[in-house]
Scaffold this motif. Sequence first.
Motif, PDB file in Angstrom:
ATOM      1  N   LEU A  18       0.826  -1.205   0.000  1.00  0.00           N
ATOM      2  CA  LEU A  18       0.000   0.000   0.000  1.00  0.00           C
ATOM      3  C   LEU A  18       0.863   1.258   0.000  1.00  0.00           C
ATOM      4  O   LEU A  18       1.901   1.320   0.656  1.00  0.00           O
ATOM      5  CB  LEU A  18      -0.918   0.024   1.217  1.00  0.00           C
ATOM      6  CG  LEU A  18      -2.137  -0.899   1.168  1.00  0.00           C
ATOM      7  CD1 LEU A  18      -2.904  -0.806   2.482  1.00  0.00           C
ATOM      8  CD2 LEU A  18      -3.049  -0.547   0.003  1.00  0.00           C
ATOM      9  N   LYS A  19       0.386   2.280  -0.728  1.00  0.00           N
ATOM     10  CA  LYS A  19       1.063   3.564  -0.798  1.00  0.00           C
ATOM     11  C   LYS A  19       0.317   4.606   0.024  1.00  0.00           C
ATOM     12  O   LYS A  19      -0.865   4.461   0.318  1.00  0.00           O
ATOM     13  CB  LYS A  19       1.166   4.041  -2.255  1.00  0.00           C
ATOM     14  CG  LYS A  19       1.828   3.062  -3.202  1.00  0.00           C
ATOM     15  CD  LYS A  19       2.002   3.660  -4.581  1.00  0.00           C
ATOM     16  CE  LYS A  19       0.681   4.039  -5.237  1.00  0.00           C
ATOM     17  NZ  LYS A  19      -0.182   2.893  -5.510  1.00  0.00           N
ATOM     18  N   ASP A  22      -2.967   5.826  -1.525  1.00  0.00           N
ATOM     19  CA  ASP A  22      -4.029   4.882  -1.856  1.00  0.00           C
ATOM     20  C   ASP A  22      -5.316   5.166  -1.083  1.00  0.00           C
ATOM     21  O   ASP A  22      -5.293   5.619   0.067  1.00  0.00           O
ATOM     22  CB  ASP A  22      -3.589   3.441  -1.561  1.00  0.00           C
ATOM     23  CG  ASP A  22      -2.793   2.827  -2.708  1.00  0.00           C
ATOM     24  OD1 ASP A  22      -3.123   3.112  -3.872  1.00  0.00           O
ATOM     25  OD2 ASP A  22      -1.849   2.071  -2.432  1.00  0.00           O
ATOM     26  N   CYS A  24      -8.142   2.697   0.001  1.00  0.00           N
ATOM     27  CA  CYS A  24      -8.202   1.237   0.066  1.00  0.00           C
ATOM     28  C   CYS A  24      -9.480   0.742   0.721  1.00  0.00           C
ATOM     29  O   CYS A  24      -9.819   1.143   1.845  1.00  0.00           O
ATOM     30  CB  CYS A  24      -6.991   0.710   0.835  1.00  0.00           C
ATOM     31  SG  CYS A  24      -6.917  -1.084   0.959  1.00  0.00           S
ATOM     32  N   VAL A  46      -2.668   6.914   4.110  1.00  0.00           N
ATOM     33  CA  VAL A  46      -3.538   6.024   3.340  1.00  0.00           C
ATOM     34  C   VAL A  46      -4.978   6.161   3.855  1.00  0.00           C
ATOM     35  O   VAL A  46      -5.197   6.331   5.052  1.00  0.00           O
ATOM     36  CB  VAL A  46      -3.060   4.559   3.440  1.00  0.00           C
ATOM     37  CG1 VAL A  46      -3.201   4.003   4.855  1.00  0.00           C
ATOM     38  CG2 VAL A  46      -3.785   3.678   2.429  1.00  0.00           C
ATOM     39  N   THR A  95      -8.766   3.058  -5.085  1.00  0.00           N
ATOM     40  CA  THR A  95      -7.637   2.574  -5.879  1.00  0.00           C
ATOM     41  C   THR A  95      -7.340   1.096  -5.658  1.00  0.00           C
ATOM     42  O   THR A  95      -6.941   0.390  -6.586  1.00  0.00           O
ATOM     43  CB  THR A  95      -6.359   3.383  -5.571  1.00  0.00           C
ATOM     44  OG1 THR A  95      -6.013   3.231  -4.182  1.00  0.00           O
ATOM     45  CG2 THR A  95      -6.564   4.854  -5.888  1.00  0.00           C
ATOM     46  N   VAL A  96      -7.541   0.623  -4.415  1.00  0.00           N
ATOM     47  CA  VAL A  96      -7.165  -0.753  -4.068  1.00  0.00           C
ATOM     48  C   VAL A  96      -8.272  -1.409  -3.254  1.00  0.00           C
ATOM     49  O   VAL A  96      -8.826  -0.797  -2.336  1.00  0.00           O
ATOM     50  CB  VAL A  96      -5.853  -0.797  -3.258  1.00  0.00           C
ATOM     51  CG1 VAL A  96      -5.537  -2.233  -2.812  1.00  0.00           C
ATOM     52  CG2 VAL A  96      -4.689  -0.235  -4.051  1.00  0.00           C
ATOM     53  N   CYS A 138     -12.881  -1.705  -7.802  1.00  0.00           N
ATOM     54  CA  CYS A 138     -11.639  -1.082  -7.338  1.00  0.00           C
ATOM     55  C   CYS A 138     -10.612  -1.047  -8.461  1.00  0.00           C
ATOM     56  O   CYS A 138     -10.629  -1.897  -9.357  1.00  0.00           O
ATOM     57  CB  CYS A 138     -11.070  -1.841  -6.142  1.00  0.00           C
ATOM     58  SG  CYS A 138     -12.012  -1.658  -4.624  1.00  0.00           S
TER      59      CYS A 138
END
Length: 262
Positions: A18-19, A22, A24, A46, A95-96, A138
């Motif tokens: 994970l960035k 992100d 999430c 995040v 994004t995720v 996602c």
Amino acid sequence: MSDFTPTEMMTIAAARALKNTDVCFVGIGAPSSACNIARLTHAPDVTLIYESGTIGTAPSVLPLSIGDGELCDTAVTTVSVPEMFRYWLQGGRVTVGFLGAAQIDRFGNINTTVIGDYDHPKTRLPGGGGAPEIASSCGEIFITLKQSRRAMVDKIDFFTSFGHGEGGDHRARLGIATKGPTLMVTDLAVWRTDPVTHEFTVVLLHPGVTREMVQAECGWTVRFADEVGETPTPTELELTTLRDLNARTKAAHSGTNTGDAA
């Protein structure tokens, strides 16, 4: 601090994916643990979203379910479930998606519905919840689970969440524009999907793990990258953060918590 368990290695390796930027969508269980370790270490900004409608939540202990009050108490905001799915998820703002699985195949198709025949199952599982929509909407999907031949199968018993179907361009042929599963982290290895076939391929082996060990706990013939590396060992910060989080969670859910978690 060099000693760590396979589960700790899996959780930390998954967290690293994970960035900070992100957004999430977090599944309960192993995904929740990984996502919160990311938030508590290298990715403090995040944005974690849970299915119950909590956005930007920062729980001090891991939730038992999406209805855990800790999620709402620490969230930036809480929205209705229809808004969560229609505006945030289906609107392309996540994004995720971080999911677990009871069964998974080489193309990232997930079963969390039944083991065995649907009408006469050996085991009836919790079901899909929001996972089918998460898997489709996602930007990409990360998966984490402990390896076993029972969980990693040649053919899943039920399609709960669509991964890459039969592989190749199956998602595109169905009109699904998102990337689908791109990463799987197990207690033995880190896997990435092949850019053409979309079959999961081992790219990193965790410390002390061999190719034979990975194959022994997988129900299909494992593909390995041309160059397979070794997963970096957990740092002292990562291990301490994970163990402190697990200790707080155990204390909170056993009724022995003596104060606010740090």
